[in-house]
Motif scaffolding. Structure first.
Motif, PDB file in Angstrom:
ATOM      1  N   ARG A  58       6.418  12.148   3.221  1.00 21.25           N
ATOM      2  CA  ARG A  58       6.831  12.009   4.623  1.00 21.25           C
ATOM      3  C   ARG A  58       8.325  12.322   4.806  1.00 21.25           C
ATOM      4  NH1 ARG A  58       5.610   6.636   7.366  1.00 21.25           N
ATOM      5  NH2 ARG A  58       6.479   7.878   9.063  1.00 21.25           N
ATOM      6  N   GLY A  59       9.108  11.936   3.819  1.00 23.45           N
ATOM      7  CA  GLY A  59      10.547  12.210   3.902  1.00 23.45           C
ATOM      8  C   GLY A  59      10.839  13.695   3.878  1.00 23.45           C
TER       9      GLY A  59
ATOM     10  N   THR B 212       0.829  -1.211   0.000  1.00 23.71           N
ATOM     11  CA  THR B 212       0.000   0.000   0.000  1.00 23.71           C
ATOM     12  C   THR B 212       0.864   1.263   0.000  1.00 23.71           C
ATOM     13  OG1 THR B 212      -0.047  -0.089   2.419  1.00 23.71           O
ATOM     14  CG2 THR B 212      -1.884  -1.125   1.238  1.00 23.71           C
ATOM     15  N   THR B 213       2.145   1.090   0.219  1.00 20.41           N
ATOM     16  CA  THR B 213       3.047   2.251   0.253  1.00 20.41           C
ATOM     17  C   THR B 213       3.445   2.636  -1.165  1.00 20.41           C
ATOM     18  OG1 THR B 213       3.920   1.604   2.399  1.00 20.41           O
ATOM     19  CG2 THR B 213       5.272   3.096   1.077  1.00 20.41           C
ATOM     20  N   THR B 214       3.291   3.905  -1.471  1.00 19.87           N
ATOM     21  CA  THR B 214       3.716   4.399  -2.778  1.00 19.87           C
ATOM     22  C   THR B 214       4.917   5.328  -2.609  1.00 19.87           C
ATOM     23  OG1 THR B 214       2.291   6.327  -2.635  1.00 19.87           O
ATOM     24  CG2 THR B 214       1.337   4.328  -3.606  1.00 19.87           C
ATOM     25  N   LEU B 215       5.588   5.552  -3.707  1.00 16.02           N
ATOM     26  CA  LEU B 215       6.735   6.462  -3.679  1.00 16.02           C
ATOM     27  C   LEU B 215       6.306   7.855  -3.209  1.00 16.02           C
ATOM     28  CD1 LEU B 215       9.689   7.142  -4.356  1.00 16.02           C
ATOM     29  CD2 LEU B 215       8.930   7.654  -6.702  1.00 16.02           C
TER      30      LEU B 215
ATOM     31  N   VAL C 251       3.992   8.703  -1.147  1.00 21.83           N
ATOM     32  CA  VAL C 251       3.833   8.738   0.309  1.00 21.83           C
ATOM     33  C   VAL C 251       5.193   8.872   0.988  1.00 21.83           C
ATOM     34  CG1 VAL C 251       3.171   7.367   2.325  1.00 21.83           C
ATOM     35  CG2 VAL C 251       1.661   7.455   0.321  1.00 21.83           C
ATOM     36  N   VAL C 252       6.151   8.081   0.529  1.00 29.18           N
ATOM     37  CA  VAL C 252       7.484   8.124   1.139  1.00 29.18           C
ATOM     38  C   VAL C 252       8.131   9.487   0.918  1.00 29.18           C
ATOM     39  CG1 VAL C 252       9.810   7.159   1.022  1.00 29.18           C
ATOM     40  CG2 VAL C 252       7.824   5.645   0.972  1.00 29.18           C
ATOM     41  N   LEU C 253       8.005  10.032  -0.291  1.00 24.98           N
ATOM     42  CA  LEU C 253       8.612  11.347  -0.565  1.00 24.98           C
ATOM     43  C   LEU C 253       7.969  12.428   0.289  1.00 24.98           C
ATOM     44  CD1 LEU C 253       9.041  11.302  -4.463  1.00 24.98           C
ATOM     45  CD2 LEU C 253      10.770  10.934  -2.709  1.00 24.98           C
TER      46      LEU C 253
END
Lengths: 274, 164
Positions: free
Chosen positions: A30-31, A21-24, A26-28
């Protein structure tokens, strides 16, 4: 570990898995937020450190006239001489006397002083007598002692003054200097851990008299000092102490036996008797 | 420059996210938690991406994933429970073959620290030195933890349970 066991464990990573369920994005997102928080934290830390340093510097360099804790009127009646035209020192710190006579002074680190005195002299008997006569005449309700040379190596004469507050003392010494009175007075302007310049009077014969602010005298006593720079190269030093002349076994009385005004008169008497 | 960095990180993410999610799953035994551990780890890696050398990015990511897992266990957030013996039924009803279900359950019965060593050594197939680097300990510690972990694993996963 056997190969079968290793193979079995290795196979655990290859099992069917649900779709992530994690997409790039989302990570970008939050990062980037994490980077911003970290940068803000760094900026805040720098601001805090700079602020603390600034406060520390301000505290160290607070001018003497802004220190609120100095006990007033320790010098008694003040003399009306102007202060020497010298810049005040910075870096004042409080000095506190505890015990039965608590007091607080603003003091500066001792200045580096050049070797202005060039010799030690003795004080003439007539001068000593004249000063004592002045004290007898002007210090009321007090018993004036007699001069005693407490340190023959430097001819430090001392007499005790006893009044309702107890026993105080006055010291008188003579030494020599080689420059002119004004230059010598400037050079020795900050010898009493004073931040403010001394009060100064230039006399008609070009002698310079200056009275310093009240200063610590050891751990628990205070003193008031005057210097008279004579044009013939003699320097007379008068020190008023809040204890007897003999330091051992004497108690600090808390107050000075002479006021600043009386000390200034003593300096002028020294100038008059030559 | 930020765009180039994001592009580079995107390639790294795409190539590795699923692998590390599976490693996290081997550690914790729960896909939702594994997803959370992997996502949080990649977020941390992104935040330090400008300071990470590409050749060491995998090692750094392994360290972050392992510590994230161990942190959840230290905080008592464990979603698992240690099992004294091999359960009769599959864990979480997953679609593993029965022998894998038994092995996974046995692995979840190993204490977290030893389990992390076993997973990195045998599931992720790392060398002793790489495991030591990921866990921030000495190779000797990795070897002793491996030995203890295997004893615990074999106790819960006897040879008799390995036949399908």
């Amino acid at each position: 570990m056997s190969a079968d066991e290793q193979q079995a464990l290795r196979a655990l990573i290859e099992v069917p898995a649900p779709a992530p369920t994690t997409t790039l994005e989302v990570v970008l997102r939050r990062g980037r937020a994490r980077v911003r928080v970290r940068q803000a934290g760094s900026v805040l830390a720098v601001v805090v450190v700079v602020g603390l340093l600034g406060a520390l510097v301000a505290w160290i360099q607070v001018p003497a006239h802004r220190l609120p804790a100095a006990t007033p009127h320790l010098a008694g009646e003040e003399v009306g001489w102007p202060r020497a035209a010298l810049p005040a020192k910075t870096g004042a710190t409080p000095w506190q006397r505890v015990g039965p006579h608590p007091a607080t002074l603003s003091v500066c680190p001792s200045s580096q002083v050049g070797a202005v005195p060039t010799g030690i002299g003795d004080t003439a008997e007539a001068t000593l007598q004249s000063v004592r006569d002045l004290l007898v005449a002007t210090v009321r309700d007090a018993r004036i002692g007699y001069w005693t040379d407490l340190d023959p190596a430097v001819h430090r004469y001392s007499l005790d003054i006893t009044d309702a507050d107890g026993v105080g003392s006055v010291d008188l010494m003579t030494s020599a200097y080689s420059t002119d009175p004004g230059t010598a007075a400037d050079t020795l302007a900050f010898t009493e851990r004073n931040c403010l310049p001394p009060k100064r009077a230039v006399l008609t014969d070009s002698s310079v008299a200056q009275v310093y602010p009240v200063a610590p005298d050891g751990d628990q006593s205070i003193r008031l000092t005057a210097r008279l720079f004579r044009p013939d190269g003699r320097m007379l030093v008068v020190v008023v102490r809040s204890r007897a002349g003999v330091p051992f076994g004497s108690w600090d009385r808390g107050t000075l036996p002479l006021s600043e005004q009386q000390l200034a008169q003593t300096a002028l008497r020294l100038a008059a008797v030559g | 420059m930020a765009r180039a960095r994001d592009t580079e990180f995107a390639e790294f993410f795409s190539a590795r996210f699923d692998t590390y999610r599976r490693i996290a799953h081997a550690l914790c035994g729960d896909w939702a938690e594994a997803e959370e551990i992997a996502q949080e780890s990649f977020v941390k890696v992104y935040a330090r991406w400008s300071k990470i050398r590409r050749e060491t990015a995998d090692a750094y990511l392994r360290t972050v994933v392992t510590r994230a897992f161990l942190d959840t266990r230290r905080r008592g957030r464990a979603r698992e429970h240690s099992v004294p013996e091999v359960p009769d039924t599959a864990v979480d009803g997953e679609s593993d073959v029965p022998e894998q279900q038994v092995l996974r359950a046995a692995l979840l019965g190993v204490p977290p620290g030893q389990r992390a060593v076993l997973v990195l050594r045998f599931v992720a197939d790392l060398s002793v030195d790489d495991v030591a680097s990921a866990l921030g300990c000495s190779p000797g510690t990795v070897k002793s933890q491996t030995a203890r972990g295997l004893v615990a694993l074999r106790a819960a996963y006897p040879a008799s349970a390995r036949s399908v």
